[in-house]
Enzyme design. Structure first.
Site, PDB file in Angstrom:
ATOM      1  N   VAL A  82      -8.191  -5.312  11.441  1.00 35.64           N
ATOM      2  CA  VAL A  82      -8.646  -4.744  10.175  1.00 35.64           C
ATOM      3  C   VAL A  82      -7.697  -3.591   9.846  1.00 35.64           C
ATOM      4  CG1 VAL A  82     -11.064  -5.392  10.364  1.00 35.64           C
ATOM      5  CG2 VAL A  82     -10.301  -3.274  11.442  1.00 35.64           C
TER       6      VAL A  82
ATOM      7  N   TYR B 294      -1.870   5.769  20.977  1.00 37.77           N
ATOM      8  CA  TYR B 294      -2.152   4.453  21.559  1.00 37.77           C
ATOM      9  C   TYR B 294      -1.175   4.142  22.691  1.00 37.77           C
ATOM     10  CZ  TYR B 294      -5.577   3.283  17.986  1.00 37.77           C
ATOM     11  OH  TYR B 294      -6.694   3.263  17.194  1.00 37.77           O
TER      12      TYR B 294
ATOM     13  N   GLU C  66      -1.981  -5.267   6.155  1.00 37.25           N
ATOM     14  CA  GLU C  66      -1.169  -4.122   6.564  1.00 37.25           C
ATOM     15  C   GLU C  66      -1.626  -2.892   5.782  1.00 37.25           C
ATOM     16  OE1 GLU C  66       0.656  -1.283   7.787  1.00 37.25           O
ATOM     17  OE2 GLU C  66       1.200  -3.120   8.874  1.00 37.25           O
TER      18      GLU C  66
ATOM     19  N   CYS D 193     -11.587   2.528  13.049  1.00 34.73           N
ATOM     20  CA  CYS D 193     -10.155   2.243  13.066  1.00 34.73           C
ATOM     21  C   CYS D 193      -9.380   3.207  12.158  1.00 34.73           C
ATOM     22  CB  CYS D 193      -9.923   0.802  12.617  1.00 34.73           C
ATOM     23  SG  CYS D 193      -8.197   0.382  12.362  1.00 34.73           S
TER      24      CYS D 193
END
Length: 371
Positions: free
Chosen positions: A171, A237, A186, A101
């Site tokens: 996460v 994304y 965050e 991530c």
């Protein structure tokens, strides 16, 4: 249970009252069984609804097919003096991350640069993200089981913090072990806490002095963060998770416009804000280091690769080679997560073999711009 066949055969030989009592009893049993069936079905429906709240990548686009990122839910702040109710303390907090991530990756880099590895323990989740969300395992490299409660999934942390939680199970998670709750999830806020609030615990004086958000550069950092987040960090994304041609076209052009803009900026300065590495560089790096690995092919961001941009490619290698940052990059986790988890994009979950990228090759930017 009453034998209806027996009652039917012998009904002429039994008193009417007896038959009525038996039939009433039979109806009561039927009603009770029906109630249990309804409750069981309701339970299955609740499980289904709960599962639908988990991370499923086919359900995060709007009616136009545009990817929409949810806001983080837990926004408490760790402070050095404890005035927030979450004081900075050694081994009080636990960080849950995925090495795949990019958002969690930010926190690992800041933890490394500030020398907080012995202060803030980390648990790495499985790279494979399925319908139940991030999973804990000790069967894959660098992954480990959940150490505090023996949970199987990150979502269990969310429900322990808030039994009525109805958001996504993301996460990084910064967990407060004393209050047994999520302090913050965050990444943009966690990295600022790590930058300043844990300074008394930094391993060296140099790491304590390291400031990724210096006062004199904050306005410039914030400006860079704003457009880079929208067009690059989240831009990949918005391209990759688009479910319509219109949504893809709307976001892929600004993405490459932004990369062209960055190429120009980095022609005349080593880092985004000059010769000092800042959080703006860290936030950009975690996208750039993944770009050619997965975003070019998997997210259809294939107009150009980062290696096709001389300044951006050298800049990416420069940061990779900076003070152990490369140790936080794991290509295996990155490639297997994206290509095996996103079955709406890659239905068979086949992980590609390449590309070959040498992040350790000399970048020359230290000589070009000076130390």
């Amino acid at each position: 249970m009453v034998n209806l066949y027996w009652l039917t055969i012998h009904r002429t030989q039994l008193p009417a009252k007896f038959i009525q009592l038996r039939m009433r009893r039979f109806l009561q049993i039927l009603i009770r069984l029906a109630g249990r069936s309804v409750q069981a079905q309701a339970g299955r429906n609740m499980t289904s609804v709960s599962s639908s709240k988990n991370t499923t990548f086919s359900k995060i686009a709007n009616e136009k097919g545009e990817f929409v990122r949810s806001a983080s839910s837990f926004r408490n702040t760790v402070t050095a003096d404890g005035s927030s109710g979450f004081p900075a303390e050694r081994d009080r907090y636990h960080l849950y991350v995925s090495l795949a991530c990019p958002w969690a990756h930010r926190t690992l880099i800041c933890r490394k640069l500030k020398g907080l590895e012995d202060v803030l323990p980390v648990t790495v989740v499985d790279w494979l993200l399925l319908s139940n969300g991030w999973e804990f395992t000790d069967k894959k490299p660098k992954c480990s089981l959940e150490p505090l409660y023996g949970f199987s999934y990150v979502k269990e942390l969310y429900f322990k913090a808030d039994p009525h939680y109805a958001g996504r199970y993301t996460v990084p998670v910064l967990w407060d072990k004393k209050q047994e709750t999520i302090c913050n999830n965050e990444s943009a806020e966690i990295i600022r806490m790590l930058n300043t609030e844990f300074n008394q615990f930094c391993r060296t004086s140099e790491q304590k002095a390291c400031d990724l958000y210096p006062l004199d550069l904050r306005q410039e950092i914030d400006e860079h963060n704003s457009w880079i987040y929208d067009q690059v960090n989240n831009g990949v994304y918005k391209c990759g998770f688009a479910t319509s041609q219109e949504a893809y076209d709307k976001n892929v052009v600004p993405l490459f416009d932004a990369l062209d803009r960055l190429e120009t900026i980095l022609e005349s300065r080593r880092f985004l804000c000059g010769n000092r590495l800042t959080e703006a560089d860290i936030r950009l790096f975690t996208t750039l280091v993944r770009f050619d690995m997965v975003y070019v092919g998997h997210f259809k961001c294939n107009k150009k690769r980062i290696v096709d941009y001389p300044n951006l490619w050298a800049y990416t290698r420069d940061i990779y080679q900076h003070d152990g940052i490369g140790e936080t990059v794991d290509p295996q986790h990155i490639q297997r997560h994206y290509q095996a988890s996103h079955t709406n994009i890659n239905p068979h979950g086949i992980v590609a073999i390449g590309p070959d990228l040498d992040f350790t090759a000399p970048h020359g930017r230290d000589k070009k711009f000076g130390q």
